[in-house]
Design a protein around this motif. Structure first.
Motif, mmCIF file in Angstrom:
data_model
loop_
_atom_site.group_PDB
_atom_site.id
_atom_site.type_symbol
_atom_site.label_atom_id
_atom_site.label_comp_id
_atom_site.label_asym_id
_atom_site.label_seq_id
_atom_site.Cartn_x
_atom_site.Cartn_y
_atom_site.Cartn_z
ATOM 1 N N VAL A 268 3.216 5.956 10.808
ATOM 2 C CA VAL A 268 3.782 5.336 9.616
ATOM 3 C C VAL A 268 2.873 4.196 9.156
ATOM 4 C CG1 VAL A 268 5.709 3.937 8.807
ATOM 5 C CG2 VAL A 268 6.132 5.983 10.162
ATOM 6 N N CYS A 269 2.665 4.118 7.849
ATOM 7 C CA CYS A 269 1.773 3.101 7.291
ATOM 8 C C CYS A 269 2.297 1.706 7.642
ATOM 9 C CB CYS A 269 1.694 3.261 5.780
ATOM 10 S SG CYS A 269 0.834 1.900 4.987
ATOM 11 N N PRO A 270 1.461 0.880 8.268
ATOM 12 C CA PRO A 270 1.923 -0.453 8.681
ATOM 13 C C PRO A 270 2.139 -1.400 7.498
ATOM 14 C CG PRO A 270 -0.420 -0.185 9.141
ATOM 15 C CD PRO A 270 0.062 1.140 8.640
ATOM 16 N N THR A 271 1.494 -1.129 6.367
ATOM 17 C CA THR A 271 1.611 -2.035 5.222
ATOM 18 C C THR A 271 2.926 -1.843 4.476
ATOM 19 O OG1 THR A 271 -0.788 -1.885 4.999
ATOM 20 C CG2 THR A 271 0.417 -2.888 3.165
ATOM 21 N N CYS A 272 3.229 -0.578 4.141
ATOM 22 C CA CYS A 272 4.421 -0.322 3.327
ATOM 23 C C CYS A 272 5.566 0.222 4.167
ATOM 24 C CB CYS A 272 4.085 0.651 2.204
ATOM 25 S SG CYS A 272 3.602 2.282 2.819
ATOM 26 N N ARG A 273 5.337 0.359 5.456
ATOM 27 C CA ARG A 273 6.330 0.886 6.394
ATOM 28 C C ARG A 273 6.889 2.223 5.931
ATOM 29 N NH1 ARG A 273 10.454 -1.960 9.074
ATOM 30 N NH2 ARG A 273 11.260 -3.045 7.251
ATOM 31 N N THR B 68 1.354 1.577 -6.049
ATOM 32 C CA THR B 68 1.087 2.448 -4.916
ATOM 33 C C THR B 68 0.447 1.630 -3.797
ATOM 34 O OG1 THR B 68 0.731 4.237 -6.454
ATOM 35 C CG2 THR B 68 -0.145 4.541 -4.248
ATOM 36 N N CYS B 69 0.881 1.918 -2.581
ATOM 37 C CA CYS B 69 0.358 1.177 -1.432
ATOM 38 C C CYS B 69 -1.133 1.483 -1.264
ATOM 39 C CB CYS B 69 1.129 1.553 -0.168
ATOM 40 S SG CYS B 69 0.409 0.891 1.333
ATOM 41 N N GLY B 70 -1.925 0.431 -1.155
ATOM 42 C CA GLY B 70 -3.371 0.594 -1.044
ATOM 43 C C GLY B 70 -3.795 1.120 0.321
ATOM 44 N N THR B 71 -3.042 0.788 1.340
ATOM 45 C CA THR B 71 -3.431 1.189 2.695
ATOM 46 C C THR B 71 -3.345 2.694 2.894
ATOM 47 O OG1 THR B 71 -2.536 -0.921 3.436
ATOM 48 C CG2 THR B 71 -3.021 0.707 5.139
ATOM 49 N N CYS B 72 -2.247 3.289 2.387
ATOM 50 C CA CYS B 72 -2.034 4.711 2.657
ATOM 51 C C CYS B 72 -2.144 5.542 1.384
ATOM 52 C CB CYS B 72 -0.657 4.921 3.280
ATOM 53 S SG CYS B 72 0.689 4.407 2.195
ATOM 54 N N ALA B 73 -2.524 4.913 0.287
ATOM 55 C CA ALA B 73 -2.635 5.604 -0.999
ATOM 56 C C ALA B 73 -1.326 6.297 -1.367
ATOM 57 C CB ALA B 73 -3.796 6.597 -0.993
HETATM 58 ZN ZN LIG Z 1 1.361 2.322 2.801
#
Ligand SMILES: [Zn+2]
Ligand SMILES: [Zn+2]
Length: 368
Positions: free
Chosen positions: A181-186, A159-164
């Motif tokens: 939109v989450c910049p880490t996982c797009r 799971t993406c840590g930035t946006c959980a």
């Molecule tokens: Zn994310």
């Protein structure tokens, strides 16, 4: 002071449900937060249009609004005060269901593969009758070893840590809370560590290759026509759809036939005696030769219509255009002696002013 809802959606006061829905869709498409990231003004307009739609698409709320305005809605608890974008998406899930992409056509979802455009050259006859072509299209193809997941066998994304895992993050700008939109996982909500990536595609889920695509180009196709092949464009990112493949047709001219939509023109030389006395002549059509009867005294340039001998209407199945054959007097460039003698006889009879025999040749000799 809230703006008038009809004004917001730019519809007349007697607009029907379909017109209101259409107006909202177009406003939502224009101001959609996904397309206007970091633009609070667009977000406000999106919210305003959504509130207008909430009221005008509901018969009860609309009746109250028509009679008592914004205040009347508040008094009855009908006041649509969306505090969050997600409220809007869930309120109109019938419109947004399946995400922005599906609701607004075009399917331009995040991570979706690119659309590709391939020009296709056709001969006049191929376009007229339709043709099947096999094309080699360079494109991003789904990665086979990982089945487009981008993962090594047995690996799982975390799971993406930035946006959980939400795919979106909330940022604050002044009073507005914005979902972007989450910049880490797009937007995927998941992440793959480097060692878990598929070695074949390096985690992309797709690889550059070329695909053989068989396409049926329908009869009646014309220059500029675009044919869309759903999902035959570039493969998307893992879990995202492929793009579309667009074929843009370019049809060559024909030496004999000229098209006007599904009607086809051709010009046929008819001997002078046939035009005068009547008879018949063979005319080409895209479906083969046709014998045309020529009436006595037919003027040069006369057009004969052969119904249903034209080209299929690509937009209207079962409808076919006509062949239009222009009959013109055929003039021989070389005359046999006997032929010339007869024509001269005719000229004398009709008192026509014709050049003397050998006139031009004689003049030429003198000049030299
Ligand atoms: Zn994310
Ligand atoms: Zn792979």
């Amino acid at each position: 002071m809230a703006r008038d809802y009809y004004e917001v959606l730019d519809v007349p006061r007697d607009a029907d449900a379909a017109a209101i829905k259409k107006a909202y869709k177009s406003a939502a498409r224009k101001h959609h937060p996904d397309l206007n990231q970091g633009n609070p003004a667009a977000e406000a307009l999106f919210k305003e249009a959504s509130e207008a739609y909430d009221v005008l698409s509901n018969d009860d709320k609309r009746r109250v609004y028509d009679q008592y305005g914004h205040e009347g809605l508040k008094g009855r608890g009908f006041d649509p005060n969306f505090t969050d974008m997600s409220d809007i998406f869930s309120a109109f899930s019938d419109l947004f269901g399946g995400g922005f992409a599906e609701a607004f056509g075009g399917g331009r979802g995040r991570g979706r593969g690119s659309d590709l455009e391939v020009p296709i050259q056709l001969t006049f006859m191929e376009a007229a009758h339709g043709v099947t072509r096999t094309l080699t299209v360079p494109r991003q193809a789904p990665c086979e070893p990982c089945r487009s997941t981008g993962l090594k066998p047995g690996a799982k994304p975390s799971t993406c840590g930035t946006c959980a895992g939400q795919g979106q993050v909330i940022t604050a700008q002044g009073f507005l809370r914005m979902r972007t939109v989450c910049p880490t996982c797009r937007g995927a909500g998941r992440q793959v560590s480097n060692e878990d990536r598929c070695t074949h595609c390096r985690g992309a889920g797709r690889v550059r290759s070329s695909a053989e695509v068989e396409v049926r180009i329908p009869a009646g196709s014309y220059s500029g026509l675009q044919i869309r092949l759903n999902g035959k464009g570039d493969a998307g990112e893992p879990n995202a759809p492929a793009g579309d493949l667009y074929l843009t047709l370019d049809v060559e001219e024909h030496a004999v036939f000229k098209r006007d939509g599904s009607d086809v023109y051709a010009t046929v030389d008819v001997p002078y005696p046939v035009m005068c006395l009547g008879g018949s002549v063979v005319a080409p059509t895209v479906h083969g030769d046709e014998t045309i009867s020529v009436r006595p005294g037919t003027p040069s340039g006369h057009i004969v219509t052969l119904t249903g001998k034209g080209i299929d209407d690509v937009r209207q199945r079962g409808r076919r255009g006509n062949a239009l054959v222009r009959l013109v007097v055929g003039v021989p460039t070389k005359l046999g002696d006997e032929e010339e003698a007869l024509i001269r006889q005719l000229a004398v009879l009709k008192k026509e002013d014709v050049s003397e025999k050998g006139f031009w040749a004689g003049l030429f000799d003198k000049l030299m």
